[in-house]
Design a protein around this motif. Structure first.
Motif, mmCIF file in Angstrom:
data_model
loop_
_atom_site.group_PDB
_atom_site.id
_atom_site.type_symbol
_atom_site.label_atom_id
_atom_site.label_comp_id
_atom_site.label_asym_id
_atom_site.label_seq_id
_atom_site.Cartn_x
_atom_site.Cartn_y
_atom_site.Cartn_z
ATOM 1 N N ASP A 48 0.779 -1.078 0.027
ATOM 2 C CA ASP A 48 -0.250 -0.175 0.023
ATOM 3 C C ASP A 48 0.836 1.254 0.089
ATOM 4 O O ASP A 48 1.350 1.628 0.892
ATOM 5 C CB ASP A 48 -0.764 0.070 1.292
ATOM 6 N N PRO A 49 0.961 1.972 -1.180
ATOM 7 C CA PRO A 49 1.980 3.142 -1.227
ATOM 8 C C PRO A 49 1.399 4.255 -0.702
ATOM 9 O O PRO A 49 2.147 5.403 -0.710
ATOM 10 C CB PRO A 49 2.212 3.140 -2.665
ATOM 11 N N SER A 50 0.327 4.372 -0.029
ATOM 12 C CA SER A 50 -0.289 5.730 0.404
ATOM 13 C C SER A 50 -0.060 5.781 1.860
ATOM 14 O O SER A 50 -0.133 6.982 2.192
ATOM 15 C CB SER A 50 -2.055 5.523 0.456
ATOM 16 N N ARG A 51 0.589 4.666 2.383
ATOM 17 C CA ARG A 51 0.919 4.869 3.791
ATOM 18 C C ARG A 51 2.478 5.543 4.062
ATOM 19 O O ARG A 51 3.105 5.363 3.116
ATOM 20 C CB ARG A 51 0.787 3.507 4.528
ATOM 21 N N ARG A 52 2.490 6.109 5.336
ATOM 22 C CA ARG A 52 3.739 6.640 5.455
ATOM 23 C C ARG A 52 4.814 5.644 5.912
ATOM 24 O O ARG A 52 4.405 4.765 6.483
ATOM 25 C CB ARG A 52 3.756 7.896 6.729
ATOM 26 N N VAL A 53 6.076 5.896 5.472
ATOM 27 C CA VAL A 53 7.118 4.754 5.814
ATOM 28 C C VAL A 53 7.251 4.442 7.372
ATOM 29 O O VAL A 53 7.283 3.419 7.580
ATOM 30 C CB VAL A 53 8.500 5.207 5.194
ATOM 31 N N ARG A 54 6.872 5.490 8.233
ATOM 32 C CA ARG A 54 7.019 5.195 9.503
ATOM 33 C C ARG A 54 6.168 4.268 9.970
ATOM 34 O O ARG A 54 6.225 3.602 11.275
ATOM 35 C CB ARG A 54 7.047 6.445 10.339
ATOM 36 N N THR A 55 4.858 4.066 9.207
ATOM 37 C CA THR A 55 3.872 3.295 9.847
ATOM 38 C C THR A 55 3.884 1.786 9.310
ATOM 39 O O THR A 55 3.244 1.162 9.580
ATOM 40 C CB THR A 55 2.499 3.757 9.406
ATOM 41 N N LEU A 56 4.950 1.594 8.516
ATOM 42 C CA LEU A 56 5.187 0.317 7.901
ATOM 43 C C LEU A 56 5.867 -0.648 8.671
ATOM 44 O O LEU A 56 6.804 -0.503 9.485
ATOM 45 C CB LEU A 56 5.820 0.422 6.524
ATOM 46 N N SER A 57 5.308 -1.979 8.440
ATOM 47 C CA SER A 57 5.965 -3.077 9.148
ATOM 48 C C SER A 57 7.342 -3.377 8.370
ATOM 49 O O SER A 57 7.519 -2.718 7.296
ATOM 50 C CB SER A 57 5.202 -4.507 9.062
ATOM 51 N N LYS A 58 7.926 -4.264 9.029
ATOM 52 C CA LYS A 58 9.358 -4.629 8.388
ATOM 53 C C LYS A 58 9.273 -5.214 7.179
ATOM 54 O O LYS A 58 9.899 -4.871 6.007
ATOM 55 C CB LYS A 58 10.154 -5.595 9.376
ATOM 56 N N GLY A 59 8.115 -6.255 6.815
ATOM 57 C CA GLY A 59 7.822 -6.661 5.541
ATOM 58 C C GLY A 59 7.512 -5.844 4.713
ATOM 59 O O GLY A 59 7.920 -5.793 3.575
ATOM 60 N N ASN A 60 6.644 -4.649 5.113
ATOM 61 C CA ASN A 60 6.008 -3.918 4.187
ATOM 62 C C ASN A 60 7.428 -2.680 3.539
ATOM 63 O O ASN A 60 7.144 -2.424 2.455
ATOM 64 C CB ASN A 60 5.048 -3.016 4.537
ATOM 65 N N GLU A 112 19.755 -9.890 1.201
ATOM 66 C CA GLU A 112 18.751 -10.339 2.109
ATOM 67 C C GLU A 112 17.542 -9.895 1.679
ATOM 68 O O GLU A 112 16.528 -9.346 2.533
ATOM 69 C CB GLU A 112 18.957 -9.931 3.669
ATOM 70 N N PRO A 113 17.099 -10.163 0.350
ATOM 71 C CA PRO A 113 15.852 -9.453 -0.233
ATOM 72 C C PRO A 113 14.476 -10.038 0.350
ATOM 73 O O PRO A 113 13.621 -9.007 0.238
ATOM 74 C CB PRO A 113 15.940 -9.772 -1.674
ATOM 75 N N THR A 114 14.554 -11.064 1.015
ATOM 76 C CA THR A 114 13.231 -11.422 1.372
ATOM 77 C C THR A 114 13.059 -11.292 2.822
ATOM 78 O O THR A 114 12.072 -11.799 3.477
ATOM 79 C CB THR A 114 12.790 -12.948 0.980
ATOM 80 N N SER A 115 13.899 -10.748 3.550
ATOM 81 C CA SER A 115 14.019 -10.413 5.072
ATOM 82 C C SER A 115 12.609 -9.728 5.200
ATOM 83 O O SER A 115 12.238 -8.763 4.887
ATOM 84 C CB SER A 115 15.235 -9.514 5.294
ATOM 85 N N GLY A 116 11.978 -10.404 6.349
ATOM 86 C CA GLY A 116 10.697 -9.862 7.059
ATOM 87 C C GLY A 116 9.401 -10.181 5.986
ATOM 88 O O GLY A 116 8.243 -9.973 6.459
ATOM 89 N N LEU A 117 9.577 -11.056 4.731
ATOM 90 C CA LEU A 117 8.333 -11.208 3.792
ATOM 91 C C LEU A 117 7.739 -12.607 4.384
ATOM 92 O O LEU A 117 8.408 -13.499 4.967
ATOM 93 C CB LEU A 117 8.822 -11.509 2.354
ATOM 94 N N ASP A 118 6.581 -12.544 4.243
ATOM 95 C CA ASP A 118 6.012 -13.694 4.568
ATOM 96 C C ASP A 118 6.113 -14.832 3.515
ATOM 97 O O ASP A 118 6.629 -14.417 2.342
ATOM 98 C CB ASP A 118 4.494 -13.744 4.916
ATOM 99 N N PRO A 119 5.826 -16.166 3.768
ATOM 100 C CA PRO A 119 6.059 -17.290 2.803
ATOM 101 C C PRO A 119 5.396 -16.935 1.191
ATOM 102 O O PRO A 119 5.901 -17.148 0.400
ATOM 103 C CB PRO A 119 5.346 -18.704 3.361
ATOM 104 N N LEU A 120 4.171 -16.338 1.399
ATOM 105 C CA LEU A 120 3.526 -16.248 -0.035
ATOM 106 C C LEU A 120 4.408 -14.827 -0.727
ATOM 107 O O LEU A 120 4.323 -15.168 -2.025
ATOM 108 C CB LEU A 120 2.167 -15.491 0.174
ATOM 109 N N MET A 121 4.877 -14.094 0.071
ATOM 110 C CA MET A 121 5.833 -12.987 -0.764
ATOM 111 C C MET A 121 7.214 -13.564 -1.023
ATOM 112 O O MET A 121 7.457 -13.046 -1.961
ATOM 113 C CB MET A 121 5.822 -11.713 0.115
#
Length: 319
Positions: free
Chosen positions: A123-135, A156-165
């Motif tokens: 979701d690119p409308s959110r501010r960076v400070r509100t994003l989780s590690k994965g986002n 480490e490109p998938t650090s924080g990503l869930d299995p689907l991502m």
């Protein structure tokens, strides 16, 4: 065809510490090279040298035909980079961040950028400070990929990503390879490298200890073997299995190597390389069941880690 990336005896020394010691490696267009190593092995240092962010103590990194340390902004626009410690403006939105990186990277196909955003469910409308590690990681991936660079350098490109991502990332790497892009990535997820890389480089304490095709390295890994027999294993049969390459479990007591398992005798061990010779012996035994597992890249890599100097944490992966 020239290599997209060529490392020639690349070395980096910090005082008395040698972070990287004479590493030579190449990445042709349309290929993915995965770098694996324990914490502090030198993977991130290698990437910073490739990008010209730090100066080598010796050797060179040739990026798209140009020595990286002497390159300028025009070369960097042809490279997509995701650092392992991505730092972003917390007050900016995802849209703002992508626009900013678009100005740095050069022309960006908005349709392709939006496709990446959708595929990574960002979701690119959110501010960076509100994003989780994965986002935040998703945002980093979009900025690295969106200008379709000739070379991707991903730490480490998938650090924080869930299995689907993580699965979506592997699909993106396969598409990049098919499009002729070169990819140089590090990962703490060995199975990820196994699924998307053509070639793997194992770095340990600044040294390149092994460089091989993924299939070659995986085939060197031992296969676990489990046999169920309708009668106890004789000493002659045990010796025949050994001659065929089966190494019994250390906890077993050769030549019996027997474990009662219901009506059958259970024999467990490992075989390295091709199991063809073993199959010839098995055909002469009274088999109830047999399981021979596929070789695993992780086993081969852990075997290389096990050769490390005393005190190294075997099995730990990172930058």
């Amino acid at each position: 065809m020239k290599d997209a990336l060529e490392l020639r005896d690349l070395t980096k020394v910090y005082g008395s510490l040698t972070a990287l010691d004479g590493v030579s490696l190449s990445v042709p267009p349309g290929s993915v090279v995965g770098v694996i190593g324990p914490n502090g092995a030198g993977k991130s240092t290698t990437m910073r040298l490739i990008l010209g962010l730090i100066r080598p103590s010796g050797g060179t990194a040739i990026v798209l035909g140009t020595e990286s340390w002497r390159s300028g902004p025009s070369l960097r626009r042809r490279v997509g980079y995701l650092p392992g410690d991505l730092k972003l403006d917390g007050g900016a939105t995802g849209h703002d961040t992508l626009r900013y990186f678009g100005l740095i990277s050069g022309p960006v196909d908005e349709r392709f950028r939006n496709e990446l955003v959708e595929r990574l469910e960002f979701d690119p409308s959110r501010r960076v400070r509100t994003l989780s590690k994965g986002n935040r990681q998703k945002l980093g991936l979009v900025q690295a990929l969106m200008h379709r660079p000739e070379l991707l350098v991903l730490d480490e490109p998938t650090s924080g990503l869930d299995p689907l991502m993580q699965r979506e990332f592997i699909a993106l790497m396969r598409e990049a390879k098919a499009a002729g892009q070169a990819v140089f990535l590090s990962s703490h997820v060995i199975s990820e490298v196994q699924h998307c890389a053509d070639h793997v480089a194992v770095i340990r304490q600044g040294d390149l200890v092994r460089s091989a095709r993924v299939a070659e390295l995986r085939d060197e890994a031992p296969r676990s073997v489990r046999l169920e027999l309708d009668a106890p294993l004789t000493a002659g049969q045990a010796e025949a299995l050994r001659q065929a390459g089966l190494a019994f479990r250390p906890t077993d007591d050769p030549p019996n190597t027997l474990r009662p398992g219901g009506a059958a005798t259970v024999v467990e061990g490992q075989v390295s390389g091709s199991p063809v010779a073993l199959l010839g012996v098995l055909s002469r035994l009274g088999l109830v069941d047999v399981v021979i597992e596929e070789p695993d890249l992780e086993q081969a890599v852990l075997g290389l880690y096990a050769q490390a100097a005393p005190g190294m944490e075997v099995g730990r992966h990172g930058r």
